[in-house]
Every structure is written in C-alpha cells, then in structure tokens.
Scaffold this motif. Structure first.
Motif, PDB file in Angstrom:
ATOM      1  N   PRO A  16      57.602   9.936 -60.021  1.00 58.73           N
ATOM      2  CA  PRO A  16      56.527  10.664 -60.705  1.00 58.73           C
ATOM      3  C   PRO A  16      56.812  12.148 -60.871  1.00 58.73           C
ATOM      4  O   PRO A  16      56.460  12.742 -61.902  1.00 58.73           O
ATOM      5  N   LEU A  17      57.460  12.765 -59.866  1.00 58.24           N
ATOM      6  CA  LEU A  17      57.753  14.195 -59.970  1.00 58.24           C
ATOM      7  C   LEU A  17      58.765  14.471 -61.086  1.00 58.24           C
ATOM      8  O   LEU A  17      58.622  15.446 -61.842  1.00 58.24           O
ATOM      9  N   ALA A  18      59.778  13.609 -61.194  1.00 56.42           N
ATOM     10  CA  ALA A  18      60.761  13.771 -62.276  1.00 56.42           C
ATOM     11  C   ALA A  18      60.094  13.582 -63.635  1.00 56.42           C
ATOM     12  O   ALA A  18      60.364  14.331 -64.588  1.00 56.42           O
ATOM     13  N   LEU A  19      59.219  12.601 -63.736  1.00 53.40           N
ATOM     14  CA  LEU A  19      58.516  12.381 -65.006  1.00 53.40           C
ATOM     15  C   LEU A  19      57.623  13.559 -65.349  1.00 53.40           C
ATOM     16  O   LEU A  19      57.493  13.940 -66.518  1.00 53.40           O
ATOM     17  N   LEU A  20      56.987  14.148 -64.332  1.00 55.59           N
ATOM     18  CA  LEU A  20      56.156  15.323 -64.577  1.00 55.59           C
ATOM     19  C   LEU A  20      56.997  16.470 -65.124  1.00 55.59           C
ATOM     20  O   LEU A  20      56.573  17.186 -66.057  1.00 55.59           O
ATOM     21  N   LEU A  24      56.597  18.191 -68.910  1.00 49.27           N
ATOM     22  CA  LEU A  24      56.478  19.626 -69.173  1.00 49.27           C
ATOM     23  C   LEU A  24      57.597  20.100 -70.096  1.00 49.27           C
ATOM     24  O   LEU A  24      57.379  20.926 -70.987  1.00 49.27           O
ATOM     25  N   TRP A  25      58.784  19.570 -69.895  1.00 46.28           N
ATOM     26  CA  TRP A  25      59.929  19.964 -70.727  1.00 46.28           C
ATOM     27  C   TRP A  25      59.689  19.597 -72.190  1.00 46.28           C
ATOM     28  O   TRP A  25      59.888  20.421 -73.080  1.00 46.28           O
ATOM     29  N   HIS A  26      59.275  18.375 -72.435  1.00 51.43           N
ATOM     30  CA  HIS A  26      59.078  17.926 -73.816  1.00 51.43           C
ATOM     31  C   HIS A  26      57.786  18.468 -74.424  1.00 51.43           C
ATOM     32  O   HIS A  26      57.589  18.346 -75.635  1.00 51.43           O
ATOM     33  N   SER A  27      56.938  19.068 -73.601  1.00 48.40           N
ATOM     34  CA  SER A  27      55.757  19.728 -74.168  1.00 48.40           C
ATOM     35  C   SER A  27      56.165  20.909 -75.056  1.00 48.40           C
ATOM     36  O   SER A  27      55.412  21.315 -75.946  1.00 48.40           O
ATOM     37  N   LEU A  28      57.372  21.453 -74.824  1.00 49.91           N
ATOM     38  CA  LEU A  28      57.881  22.513 -75.692  1.00 49.91           C
ATOM     39  C   LEU A  28      58.122  21.989 -77.106  1.00 49.91           C
ATOM     40  O   LEU A  28      57.861  22.673 -78.095  1.00 49.91           O
ATOM     41  N   ALA A  47      48.595  14.650 -73.537  1.00 46.45           N
ATOM     42  CA  ALA A  47      47.995  14.668 -72.202  1.00 46.45           C
ATOM     43  C   ALA A  47      47.604  13.256 -71.772  1.00 46.45           C
ATOM     44  O   ALA A  47      47.794  12.865 -70.612  1.00 46.45           O
ATOM     45  N   GLY A  48      47.071  12.474 -72.722  1.00 41.50           N
ATOM     46  CA  GLY A  48      46.717  11.095 -72.404  1.00 41.50           C
ATOM     47  C   GLY A  48      47.940  10.258 -72.073  1.00 41.50           C
ATOM     48  O   GLY A  48      47.930   9.461 -71.123  1.00 41.50           O
ATOM     49  N   LEU A  49      49.019  10.452 -72.851  1.00 38.39           N
ATOM     50  CA  LEU A  49      50.258   9.741 -72.571  1.00 38.39           C
ATOM     51  C   LEU A  49      50.801  10.134 -71.204  1.00 38.39           C
ATOM     52  O   LEU A  49      51.232   9.285 -70.418  1.00 38.39           O
ATOM     53  N   GLY A  50      50.773  11.439 -70.910  1.00 36.23           N
ATOM     54  CA  GLY A  50      51.252  11.907 -69.614  1.00 36.23           C
ATOM     55  C   GLY A  50      50.470  11.304 -68.467  1.00 36.23           C
ATOM     56  O   GLY A  50      51.046  10.908 -67.441  1.00 36.23           O
ATOM     57  N   ALA A  51      49.144  11.211 -68.626  1.00 35.09           N
ATOM     58  CA  ALA A  51      48.319  10.619 -67.577  1.00 35.09           C
ATOM     59  C   ALA A  51      48.664   9.150 -67.367  1.00 35.09           C
ATOM     60  O   ALA A  51      48.759   8.669 -66.224  1.00 35.09           O
ATOM     61  N   LEU A  52      48.880   8.416 -68.472  1.00 41.28           N
ATOM     62  CA  LEU A  52      49.249   7.001 -68.357  1.00 41.28           C
ATOM     63  C   LEU A  52      50.608   6.841 -67.693  1.00 41.28           C
ATOM     64  O   LEU A  52      50.800   5.953 -66.846  1.00 41.28           O
ATOM     65  N   VAL A  53      51.562   7.684 -68.073  1.00 44.83           N
ATOM     66  CA  VAL A  53      52.914   7.593 -67.522  1.00 44.83           C
ATOM     67  C   VAL A  53      52.913   7.874 -66.021  1.00 44.83           C
ATOM     68  O   VAL A  53      53.507   7.126 -65.231  1.00 44.83           O
ATOM     69  N   ALA A 541      59.905   6.535 -73.206  1.00 45.95           N
ATOM     70  CA  ALA A 541      58.657   6.562 -73.969  1.00 45.95           C
ATOM     71  C   ALA A 541      58.212   7.991 -74.232  1.00 45.95           C
ATOM     72  O   ALA A 541      57.800   8.342 -75.352  1.00 45.95           O
ATOM     73  N   VAL A 542      58.282   8.842 -73.208  1.00 39.57           N
ATOM     74  CA  VAL A 542      57.891  10.254 -73.368  1.00 39.57           C
ATOM     75  C   VAL A 542      58.793  10.946 -74.380  1.00 39.57           C
ATOM     76  O   VAL A 542      58.320  11.681 -75.268  1.00 39.57           O
ATOM     77  N   ARG A 543      60.077  10.716 -74.271  1.00 39.25           N
ATOM     78  CA  ARG A 543      61.037  11.362 -75.173  1.00 39.25           C
ATOM     79  C   ARG A 543      60.816  10.937 -76.621  1.00 39.25           C
ATOM     80  O   ARG A 543      60.855  11.773 -77.535  1.00 39.25           O
ATOM     81  N   ILE A 544      60.592   9.652 -76.844  1.00 42.60           N
ATOM     82  CA  ILE A 544      60.396   9.165 -78.206  1.00 42.60           C
ATOM     83  C   ILE A 544      59.132   9.752 -78.814  1.00 42.60           C
ATOM     84  O   ILE A 544      59.115  10.125 -79.993  1.00 42.60           O
ATOM     85  N   PHE A 545      58.083   9.865 -78.033  1.00 39.64           N
ATOM     86  CA  PHE A 545      56.863  10.486 -78.551  1.00 39.64           C
ATOM     87  C   PHE A 545      57.137  11.911 -79.018  1.00 39.64           C
ATOM     88  O   PHE A 545      56.696  12.331 -80.098  1.00 39.64           O
ATOM     89  N   ALA A 546      57.875  12.667 -78.209  1.00 39.76           N
ATOM     90  CA  ALA A 546      58.199  14.047 -78.572  1.00 39.76           C
ATOM     91  C   ALA A 546      59.066  14.098 -79.828  1.00 39.76           C
ATOM     92  O   ALA A 546      58.859  14.946 -80.707  1.00 39.76           O
TER      93      ALA A 546
END
Length: 552
Positions: A16-20, A24-28, A47-53, A541-546
């Motif tokens: 979870p810490l790495a995903l967090l 934050l990185w891809h929020s840029l 933010a919703g995706l981050g909470a689910l992840v 999933a996070v990367r593809i969204f970004a």
C-alpha cells in the motif's frame, strides 16, 4: 516458520505504501491534463480510484498475511473480483479487443431471453434507442444505422481511449445528456410500443452460450430500467462473476500448481479481458477447468467416472465453437492412463463421446464458416482491401506457410509474449501497456510459483511434458495458420492478426510442466509472490488511468 510468517505479516504494508507513492507521482500527470482541459472532475475520479486501490491493497494484504481464513480458491475469487472491478473502471466498456462485437452479440441474446425480436426486417440487431449513442458517440448515423450524410465515421465509445472517453462517461453519469436520452425514449414511445433502434454492428457467429453471463446482466439491467452505462457495467459484472466462479472450481479441482494458475489468472491482460464483455472469458475459464479435470484424472483420481467424461465433453462442446483451434486442448485427455477408464473399451467410448460432442458442436455452429474457408476458390481480406490466401493454396505451399510462421515469430515474438502478459491493453493500444520491468517480474513469479517445493511429488514424466509442449506448439501453429488464412493479405511479409492474448488459455498447462525434481524452490513464500502480483496489477491500473488522462 512462525518467525518468517511474522516478518511477512509486517512487510506486506510496503505494498500500500508503494502504491500511495505512485498515486502521488502520477497525480502530476493528472494535474497536467486538468491544467490543459479544465476538467477538474478528474481529480475526484483519481481520488476515488486511489481509495479503491489502497483499500484493495490493504484488504488483500490483511487476508493473505494476517487473517488467513480464506481457502486459496475463495481468495482467488475475491481477488479477481476486486482487481477485475478496478480494471473495469479504468478500462471502460467497449475498450477491450473486439468488445463492441461481443456487446452487440450479448445484446442480441438478451433480446431473445426477453422474448423480443432480435433483428429487424433488414437483419440489423435491435437495441434500445437510449443505447444507440454507445456505437455512435458523435451522432453521425440515423436510427437505422445508415449514414445521414458526409464521410464522417461513427465513433464507438472506448475504441480509442483518451481523456474524451472519460469525459463522455462523466457526462452520462452526471446526467448532462439525460435530456437527449429522454427525448429518444419519448420519440420511441410516440412511434409505438416496443419501438427499437438498430445497431450497425454485426454479431459474432458462434454459440450463444458464450454470451450467457453478459446477456443475463443485460436482461437484468433492462428490467431495472438502467441506462446505457448501467447495462454495460452489469453485463461486465456478470461476466466477471462467471470467471470468478469458474476459477474457483478450477483451483479446487487442480491437484497441484494451484498458485501458479492463480497468478496466471491475475495477469494484467487476463484481468482486462475477464472484466470486459468478451467471450474470451468463457474460453479461458473452460480451458482452465478442462485442464484441471484432466490433471486430476491423470494424477490423482483412482478412476474415471462417467460424470467426468460428460463434464469434459460439455466443456469442449461449449468452448470449442468460439475458437475451434482450442480443440487442441482435448489432447490433454491422453495423459489419463487407460486403466483408469477400466479398459480400452471404456476408453474408446469415452474418447468418442468427448470428440463427438466437440464435432457435433462444431457442425451445428461453425459448419458454414469452415465450408466457406475450405471450399473458397478466392479470398478477399476486407480490412486490407486486398486478396488473401485460400485453404487449398496454403495446403499446397507448406514451405511458404512455415516461412510466414517463422518470420512472424522472429519479428513479432516479443510483441506476442508481452501481449500475453499485459502489453497493448485496451483495443490493442500499444500506448496502454504494462511496463517491461513489470512484465519481466510477473514472468519470473510465474516460473517460481510453478517450480517444485520441498516435499512435493513430481507428477509429470518426460513424455508427459513433451506431449504438453507439443500441444502448445500445435495450438500456436493452428492459431497462426487460421490468421494466415482469414486475416493476412498476400502483400504481407508476416501473419497479421495473431495476438498474445490467444495464448493465455493454454498457459496454465505449460506452466505445470515446469515442476521437476531437478529444480526445487526454497526460501520463498507463495503468499508474498501472489501479493506482489496483485500490487503490480494495481499499479498498472493507476498508470493506465494517468496515461489515458494525458491523451487529449
């Protein structure tokens, strides 16, 4: 062992810490997109995706390392539902390979289940007026699917994933297009009860059983009066539930190598497919279950019962017509010793039953298609606008076929391998890929999980391994030959249309052959490896969204 378990029980929090950190990185990237477009609602989505992840990472880590109450089969079902649900949101409806064709096929089946006309007098599939925009986002077609004028081509939702796709879904969810859809419904009602629009898409010619879960989801959505997105997501959910149930049964029946198959089913490409409307879900699920039954009968069960033969015949008959080349998997039945059938007589009867069911299903569903390709005197490849090869010609040119296969593997081998793991997600979009370092890490984990652990028995003989590898090679050859015949123009220097995802259904059987007494795995825990796969899935999933948000 207890000390090792305690260490893993604390180290899982690194996931979870790495995903967090990566969130934050891809929020840029997200900030750059919003600065350009002004679509601030993307922050809420992210933010919703981050909470689910993070919630998925914490829940799965807690279950794997602390609670440890679920069986492996139940853990798989929960994991694939969690991860598949997230992939379904990030990679929206109709974005998977050929998903629009599977969508309209499931729609046609839902019409039949509801007792409604499936096609109109022109042979076009009937759909609700409020669903017409899904395959014509820019509204350039008439209600009957014909062009209203001009050369503008219709845009299908999700076929090319960009920030615009998310924007359109956001507008639908927020009700910004509700007035337009209400006008369509009122117009339909004024023309008469049961008035429907027409789709310009053509359904897939295969067994309707391939679209059972999706169609039931569509029926429920239509009965509940849900909108277009509700229809699509409920169909996807039913397909995902079907795969979770089939995977549960597969792991429960499989006598060994359970965690390796578990990891195969969590590969990014497979998660993308099982969270879509594709009939690849049924193919992968039934191939996996067929493999598990054969392995159980060959290496664990004392004898083969008639219900086992009926089950194998059913699986092959339902799955085979979807893509006939997967009939190769019937060769796994030859791993089962004849003595477990009770003699050659029962073995012959069982083989006739299984192969007969496959042949009957093929004749009922695909006889016309097979006859068209095998008896054609010429060929035309529509997508290329060129002539292609005929079946008779290819049979008389075996060296040319072998050369085309060799050149394809030489030039596209890496692409096919990555495509099997997680390359070119979306509608075969090379930009929406899994990073190479993650693909290599996932492959390493698959191999490690497949290896023998201390105290485990090695079931496979050398002959068994060679037979499974031969079947894998035969499947690859059949796939390439079919694409050479049906999809490759004469001018092409390589076979077109072969995709890595086609290799997924047989991958579990190949991995199981890695178990050998010569290589024994020590010093690694299956839970940690499975959790690493899950964390990499969530990062993808996070990367593809970004990436999609950056594609303006």
């Amino acid at each position: 062992m207890e000390k090792k378990g305690n260490i893993l029980g604390h180290k899982w929090a690194a996931g979870p810490l790495a995903l967090l950190f990566f969130l934050l990185w891809h929020s840029l990237d997200l900030k750059a997109s919003v600065t350009e477009t002004g679509n601030t609602w993307l922050f809420g989505w992210y933010a919703g995706l981050g909470a689910l992840v993070i919630a998925a990472a914490v829940f799965l880590g807690y279950e794997l390392f602390i609670r440890r109450k679920m069986t492996l089969e139940a853990l798989f079902a929960v994991s694939v539902l969690c991860l598949g649900g997230i992939y379904s949101l990030v990679l929206p409806p109709l974005s998977a390979p050929d998903e629009v064709s599977h969508y309209i096929s499931a729609y046609e089946c839902s019409n039949r289940l509801m007792g409604l006309p499936s096609v109109n007098e022109k042979g076009l599939i009937q759909i609700r007026p409020e669903d017409a925009w899904l395959e014509d986002v820019a509204d350039v077609l008439a209600d009957d699917g014909s062009a209203e004028g001009g050369d503008e081509k219709p845009v299908i939702l999700g076929q090319s994933l960009t920030e615009e796709t998310y924007r359109r879904i956001h507008e639908e969810r927020s009700g910004e297009n509700e007035a337009v859809h209400r006008e369509n419904v009122q117009s339909s009602s004024s023309q008469g009860a049961g008035q429907m629009a027409s789709s310009y898409q053509f359904s897939v010619r295969t067994t309707p059983l391939a679209y059972g879960p999706q169609a039931f989801g569509f029926v429920l959505a239509r009965l509940l009066g849900l909108g277009s997105l509700g229809l699509l997501y409920l169909g996807r959910l039913f397909n995902l539930l079907f795969f979770a149930a089939a995977g549960f049964l597969t792991l429960r029946r499989l006598p060994f190598g359970k965690t390796a198959v578990f990891a195969v089913y969590l590969l990014p490409m497979n998660l993308h497919l099982v969270s879509s409307l594709s009939y690849d879900v049924l193919i992968t699920a039934f191939c996996g279950y067929f493999t598990a039954v054969c392995m159980d009968l060959a290496y664990k069960a004392d004898r083969v019962k008639w219900k086992d033969v009926v089950l194998l015949a059913f699986l092959l008959a339902v799955m085979g017509p979807c893509k006939m080349v997967y009939g190769v998997i019937a060769g796994l039945c030859l791993l089962i010793p004849v003595k477990k059938f009770g003699g050659w007589g029962r073995w012959t009867a069982s083989a006739a039953g299984v192969l007969g069911a496959f042949a009957a299903a093929m004749a009922a569903v695909n006889l016309g298609t097979v006859s068209m390709y095998t008896q054609a005197e010429d060929s035309y490849i529509a997508w290329a606008g060129e002539t292609g090869y005929t079946f008779t010609e290819l049979l008389h040119r075996p060296l040319h076929v072998l050369k085309m296969c060799y050149d394809t593997l030489a030039w596209k081998g890496t692409q096919l391998f990555e495509g099997m793991i997680g390359g070119s997600l979306g509608n075969q979009d090379p930009v929406l890929n899994t990073p190479t370092v993650i693909i290599l890490a996932l492959c390493t984990i698959l191999v490690v999980l497949a290896l023998k652990k201390p105290g485990e028995e090695v079931m496979f003989s050398t002959g068994n391994r060679l037979w499974i590898w031969f079947l894998a090679l035969l499947l690859l050859g059949a796939l390439m030959f079919s694409m050479l015949l049906a999809w490759t123009p004469r001018s092409a220097s390589m076979i077109e249309g072969v995709q890595g995802r086609y290799l997924l259904p047989f991958l579990p059987a190949v991995l199981l052959t890695f178990r050998s007494s010569r290589v024994v795995r020590t010093g690694s825990d299956d839970r940690g490896l499975l959790y690493a796969v899950m964390m990499m899935d969530l990062y993808v999933a996070v990367r593809i969204f970004a990436v999609v948000c950056l594609r303006l």
